[in-house]
Write a protein that holds these residues in place. Sequence first.
Motif, PDB file in Angstrom:
ATOM      1  N   LYS A  19     -12.167  26.356 -12.740  1.00 33.53           N
ATOM      2  CA  LYS A  19     -10.839  25.738 -12.660  1.00 33.53           C
ATOM      3  C   LYS A  19     -10.502  25.540 -11.185  1.00 33.53           C
ATOM      4  N   ILE A  20     -10.246  24.292 -10.825  1.00 36.26           N
ATOM      5  CA  ILE A  20      -9.994  23.912  -9.443  1.00 36.26           C
ATOM      6  C   ILE A  20      -8.537  23.469  -9.307  1.00 36.26           C
ATOM      7  N   LEU A  21      -7.860  23.949  -8.279  1.00 38.54           N
ATOM      8  CA  LEU A  21      -6.515  23.482  -7.950  1.00 38.54           C
ATOM      9  C   LEU A  21      -6.627  22.480  -6.815  1.00 38.54           C
ATOM     10  N   ARG A  59       0.783  31.711  -9.248  1.00 39.24           N
ATOM     11  CA  ARG A  59       0.879  31.992 -10.684  1.00 39.24           C
ATOM     12  C   ARG A  59      -0.495  32.092 -11.364  1.00 39.24           C
ATOM     13  N   TYR A  60      -1.446  31.258 -10.948  1.00 42.76           N
ATOM     14  CA  TYR A  60      -2.744  31.168 -11.642  1.00 42.76           C
ATOM     15  C   TYR A  60      -3.911  31.700 -10.820  1.00 42.76           C
ATOM     16  N   VAL A  61      -3.651  32.516  -9.818  1.00 39.34           N
ATOM     17  CA  VAL A  61      -4.699  32.994  -8.923  1.00 39.34           C
ATOM     18  C   VAL A  61      -5.880  33.609  -9.677  1.00 39.34           C
ATOM     19  N   ASP A  87      -0.591  35.809   3.107  1.00 36.29           N
ATOM     20  CA  ASP A  87       0.548  36.705   2.916  1.00 36.29           C
ATOM     21  C   ASP A  87       0.655  37.205   1.478  1.00 36.29           C
ATOM     22  N   ARG A  88       0.200  36.402   0.525  1.00 38.33           N
ATOM     23  CA  ARG A  88       0.284  36.752  -0.894  1.00 38.33           C
ATOM     24  C   ARG A  88      -1.016  37.352  -1.435  1.00 38.33           C
ATOM     25  N   GLY A  89      -1.994  37.514  -0.580  1.00 35.19           N
ATOM     26  CA  GLY A  89      -3.268  38.082  -1.023  1.00 35.19           C
ATOM     27  C   GLY A  89      -4.107  37.133  -1.858  1.00 35.19           C
ATOM     28  N   ILE A  90      -3.956  35.832  -1.628  1.00 42.66           N
ATOM     29  CA  ILE A  90      -4.750  34.822  -2.339  1.00 42.66           C
ATOM     30  C   ILE A  90      -5.930  34.471  -1.440  1.00 42.66           C
TER      31      ILE A  90
END
Length: 162
Positions: A19-21, A59-61, A87-90
Amino acid sequence: DSEFHHDPQAVPQDLPVKKILVIDDEETVLDLCAQLIQINGWEVMTAVGGEEGLRIATRYVDELSCILIDVVMPEMGASELLREFDDRGIYLPVVVMSGFSHARLEFFLERPNVVSIVEKPFRASQIQEALQDAVDFGMRNHCIPDARMATSGTTDPIEFRH
């Protein structure tokens, strides 16, 4: 791009779906990228602009394999977006795309999770190869969901190396 052909049998059914964003401020680019990704048998999510991209990525990490980001967007470009991801750990693998020359964008490759740069306009094979490299990188470095589940679960960004 005449060198690309879709072969539905080429996607093994026992492998997890990628799944690619895709994050871009131009809907025509989003549509084109979505088509190229879906032809490969992968799922795609699109976001118009950096702020929407940040919301979707957050939301979908745990479902994403990698992120394709346009460098220049109003409100929030790739540099700001990558800082927000940190900052969000993504720590997903990232491919950046831009109309600027590769030489002007090489500083992005200093980031441990930026795998490649694709210049616009691009051929289908260029974007597909860059995304496959990013997914492979994520699997090797345990920073995408399937790789995290198959190992100890470490997603420490210090482990990311090109």
